[in-house]
Design a protein around this motif. Structure first.
Motif, PDB file in Angstrom:
ATOM      1  N   THR A 184       0.861  -1.077   0.026  1.00 30.32           N
ATOM      2  CA  THR A 184       0.193  -0.064  -0.066  1.00 30.32           C
ATOM      3  C   THR A 184       1.123   1.254   0.080  1.00 30.32           C
ATOM      4  N   LYS A 185       2.040   1.225   0.974  1.00 35.31           N
ATOM      5  CA  LYS A 185       2.892   2.492   1.111  1.00 35.31           C
ATOM      6  C   LYS A 185       3.736   2.494  -0.585  1.00 35.31           C
ATOM      7  N   LYS A 186       4.011   1.325  -1.048  1.00 34.73           N
ATOM      8  CA  LYS A 186       4.753   1.523  -2.450  1.00 34.73           C
ATOM      9  C   LYS A 186       3.791   2.184  -3.350  1.00 34.73           C
ATOM     10  N   ILE A 187       2.579   1.665  -3.634  1.00 34.38           N
ATOM     11  CA  ILE A 187       2.007   2.214  -4.565  1.00 34.38           C
ATOM     12  C   ILE A 187       1.462   3.733  -4.267  1.00 34.38           C
ATOM     13  N   GLU A 188       1.189   4.072  -3.145  1.00 35.84           N
ATOM     14  CA  GLU A 188       1.023   5.429  -2.734  1.00 35.84           C
ATOM     15  C   GLU A 188       2.155   6.235  -3.013  1.00 35.84           C
ATOM     16  N   GLU A 189       3.194   5.834  -2.824  1.00 39.02           N
ATOM     17  CA  GLU A 189       4.395   6.456  -2.906  1.00 39.02           C
ATOM     18  C   GLU A 189       4.789   6.629  -4.699  1.00 39.02           C
ATOM     19  N   LYS A 190       4.538   5.645  -5.408  1.00 35.30           N
ATOM     20  CA  LYS A 190       4.729   5.778  -6.797  1.00 35.30           C
ATOM     21  C   LYS A 190       3.475   6.111  -7.740  1.00 35.30           C
ATOM     22  N   LYS A 191       2.400   6.305  -7.242  1.00 31.15           N
ATOM     23  CA  LYS A 191       1.039   6.791  -7.699  1.00 31.15           C
ATOM     24  C   LYS A 191       1.091   6.227  -9.115  1.00 31.15           C
ATOM     25  N   PRO A 192       1.032   5.002  -9.376  1.00 25.89           N
ATOM     26  CA  PRO A 192       1.003   4.538 -10.981  1.00 25.89           C
ATOM     27  C   PRO A 192      -0.192   4.917 -11.400  1.00 25.89           C
ATOM     28  N   THR A 193      -0.298   5.295 -12.662  1.00 26.05           N
ATOM     29  CA  THR A 193      -1.482   5.662 -13.300  1.00 26.05           C
ATOM     30  C   THR A 193      -1.923   4.635 -14.374  1.00 26.05           C
ATOM     31  N   LYS A 194      -1.111   3.679 -14.721  1.00 21.83           N
ATOM     32  CA  LYS A 194      -1.544   2.623 -15.706  1.00 21.83           C
ATOM     33  C   LYS A 194      -1.215   1.425 -15.094  1.00 21.83           C
ATOM     34  N   VAL A 195      -1.949   0.258 -15.369  1.00 24.85           N
ATOM     35  CA  VAL A 195      -1.991  -1.163 -14.829  1.00 24.85           C
ATOM     36  C   VAL A 195      -0.482  -1.499 -14.940  1.00 24.85           C
ATOM     37  N   SER A 196       0.319  -1.354 -16.173  1.00 18.12           N
ATOM     38  CA  SER A 196       1.406  -1.817 -16.485  1.00 18.12           C
ATOM     39  C   SER A 196       2.605  -1.247 -15.408  1.00 18.12           C
ATOM     40  N   GLU A 197       2.233  -0.086 -15.130  1.00 16.06           N
ATOM     41  CA  GLU A 197       3.077   0.538 -13.762  1.00 16.06           C
ATOM     42  C   GLU A 197       3.256  -0.235 -12.523  1.00 16.06           C
ATOM     43  N   ILE A 198       1.940  -0.633 -12.283  1.00 14.25           N
ATOM     44  CA  ILE A 198       1.873  -1.553 -10.912  1.00 14.25           C
ATOM     45  C   ILE A 198       2.881  -2.717 -11.415  1.00 14.25           C
ATOM     46  N   LEU A 199       2.632  -3.674 -12.569  1.00 12.05           N
ATOM     47  CA  LEU A 199       3.399  -4.661 -12.723  1.00 12.05           C
ATOM     48  C   LEU A 199       4.893  -4.531 -12.470  1.00 12.05           C
ATOM     49  N   LYS A 200       5.374  -3.183 -13.182  1.00 17.42           N
ATOM     50  CA  LYS A 200       6.664  -2.858 -13.216  1.00 17.42           C
ATOM     51  C   LYS A 200       7.283  -2.718 -11.752  1.00 17.42           C
ATOM     52  N   LEU A 201       6.328  -1.935 -10.924  1.00 22.19           N
ATOM     53  CA  LEU A 201       6.447  -1.820  -9.682  1.00 22.19           C
ATOM     54  C   LEU A 201       6.869  -2.856  -8.814  1.00 22.19           C
ATOM     55  N   LEU A 202       5.835  -3.826  -8.822  1.00 20.87           N
ATOM     56  CA  LEU A 202       6.091  -5.220  -8.077  1.00 20.87           C
ATOM     57  C   LEU A 202       7.356  -5.862  -8.600  1.00 20.87           C
ATOM     58  N   LYS A 203       7.709  -5.936  -9.934  1.00 23.17           N
ATOM     59  CA  LYS A 203       8.844  -6.791 -10.342  1.00 23.17           C
ATOM     60  C   LYS A 203      10.190  -5.978  -9.927  1.00 23.17           C
ATOM     61  N   GLU A 204      10.055  -4.911  -9.341  1.00 26.32           N
ATOM     62  CA  GLU A 204      11.187  -4.322  -8.646  1.00 26.32           C
ATOM     63  C   GLU A 204      11.569  -4.677  -7.179  1.00 26.32           C
ATOM     64  N   ILE A 205      10.517  -5.469  -6.729  1.00 26.51           N
ATOM     65  CA  ILE A 205      10.506  -5.844  -5.300  1.00 26.51           C
ATOM     66  C   ILE A 205      11.248  -7.211  -5.404  1.00 26.51           C
ATOM     67  N   PRO A 206      12.203  -7.511  -4.679  1.00 28.90           N
ATOM     68  CA  PRO A 206      13.121  -8.895  -5.031  1.00 28.90           C
ATOM     69  C   PRO A 206      12.383 -10.169  -4.950  1.00 28.90           C
ATOM     70  N   GLU A 207      11.485 -10.293  -3.804  1.00 26.19           N
ATOM     71  CA  GLU A 207      10.857 -11.477  -3.687  1.00 26.19           C
ATOM     72  C   GLU A 207       9.911 -11.739  -5.214  1.00 26.19           C
ATOM     73  N   TYR A 208       9.117 -10.641  -5.676  1.00 28.86           N
ATOM     74  CA  TYR A 208       8.568 -10.837  -6.859  1.00 28.86           C
ATOM     75  C   TYR A 208       9.581 -10.917  -8.116  1.00 28.86           C
ATOM     76  N   LYS A 209      10.555 -10.374  -8.084  1.00 27.16           N
ATOM     77  CA  LYS A 209      11.546 -10.820  -9.180  1.00 27.16           C
ATOM     78  C   LYS A 209      11.986 -12.011  -9.177  1.00 27.16           C
ATOM     79  N   ALA A 210      12.378 -12.608  -7.972  1.00 26.06           N
ATOM     80  CA  ALA A 210      12.738 -13.906  -7.913  1.00 26.06           C
ATOM     81  C   ALA A 210      11.690 -14.859  -8.463  1.00 26.06           C
ATOM     82  N   ALA A 211      10.556 -14.584  -7.965  1.00 23.40           N
ATOM     83  CA  ALA A 211       9.492 -15.458  -8.684  1.00 23.40           C
ATOM     84  C   ALA A 211       9.152 -15.400  -9.950  1.00 23.40           C
TER      85      ALA A 211
END
Length: 319
Positions: A184-211
């Motif tokens: 929630t904090k990450k999304i509030e900080e990044k303020k994504p406007t498009k769905v692709s930006e959420i996917l990009k944001l998640l893949k920058e987090i190590p656990e999601y990148k590893a997955a």
């Protein structure tokens, strides 16, 4: 650390990260204590008094000695009989395990999983769904989950730990609260406007990148990558999946995108019907993130952590 200290720390950290806020959770505990005092003797005898201190029915110390000194733990997303035997085998090979920690509930914590789902009522209300509607939506779903849990063999892994003289606990909602608040904090900080930006944001987090590297990373279940997010709902806590009828109400409340751990097909179809984008971050990666945020506190106190059963360990402690 003592096993008791680990258990109490994880519950406390869960309350700190609870999206309802610590004051609200403590108010609920106070009300539960008053209700307990008014119970009849036979009702008190059956009541789990741990619920007066720990608001999460899916998080319990299950086997062993709470006063045991803990230097090394084995932690997994799912701890079944095989993982308990693994802990015993590690001890035979010179790596004694002082405590086993499961994320997903086992034993009495599994049989009571449905009770923690009531927190979803408050989360829906925070997003603009009237509380009476939220309670109505969750009522039948909670009953359904309770009935589904009833016939399960809850104590297999717990019995195995007890017979082998191993201590065991499970930590479910406190970890889920951690990932809920973190994202929630990450999304509030990044303020994504498009769905692709959420996917990009998640893949920058190590656990999601590893997955993602293992083929189970964040994915889009409904919607278009170039679609606009609208109001984003992070759906990472509350026991298990809520009512599939909630998506129409969420759409009316202005929710445009849901970021969740996992989603069944019936729920996905309802979200799609109500034009809600669904980003599935990934189950094991999300559970790993939540557990890692708790485990870092143990690591900082000198506890050695061995992971198994799908847990992707990432430490955020300064080296």
């Amino acid at each position: 650390m003592k096993a008791r200290e680990i258990y109490e720390l994880m519950v406390s950290m869960g309350i700190d990260a609870d999206p309802r806020g610590r004051n609200e959770v403590e108010s609920l505990l106070s009300k539960k204590s008053k209700d307990f005092e008014e119970m009849k003797v036979e009702q008190k005898a059956e009541f789990d008094q741990e619920a007066l201190k720990n608001p999460y029915s899916d998080t319990r110390f299950l086997a062993g000695d709470l006063d045991r000194d803990v230097k090394r733990i084995l932690v997994g997303v799912d701890i079944e009989v095989g993982e308990v035997l693994l802990a015993d085998r590690l001890g035979q090979k010179g790596q004694p395990i002082d405590l086993i920690i499961a994320h997903h509930p086992e034993g009495k914590a599994l049989s009571a999983l449905h009770d923690v789902m009531h927190m979803q009522e408050d989360l829906l209300a925070q997003l603009g769904v009237p509380i009476n509607v939220a309670e109505g939506l969750l009522s039948s779903r909670i009953s359904e989950v309770k009935r589904g849990l009833a016939p399960l063999n809850h104590n297999r892994a717990v019995d195995a730990a007890r017979l082998l003289g191993l201590s065991m606990m499970c930590v479910h909602t406190p970890a889920d609260n951690q990932v809920q608040t973190f994202l929630t904090k990450k999304i509030e900080e990044k303020k994504p406007t498009k769905v692709s930006e959420i996917l990009k944001l998640l893949k920058e987090i190590p656990e999601y990148k590893a997955a993602a590297d293992m083929g189970s990373g964040p994915t889009l279940f409904t919607g278009r990558p170039e679609g606009r997010c609208g109001k984003v709902m992070v759906d990472m806590t509350g026991g298990t999946s809520g009512s599939e009828d909630a998506y129409g109400k969420l759409s009316q409340a202005g929710v445009g995108t849901i970021v969740g751990m996992h989603m069944g097909e019936k729920h996905r179809k309802e979200a799609e019907k109500n034009h809600i984008n669904v980003v599935i971050a990934g189950h094991m990666a999300s559970d790993s993130l939540g557990m890692n945020l708790l485990l870092d506190a143990l690591e900082a106190r000198g506890v050695e952590i061995i992971t198994c059963a799908g847990l992707i360990r990432v430490s955020r402690n300064a080296k």
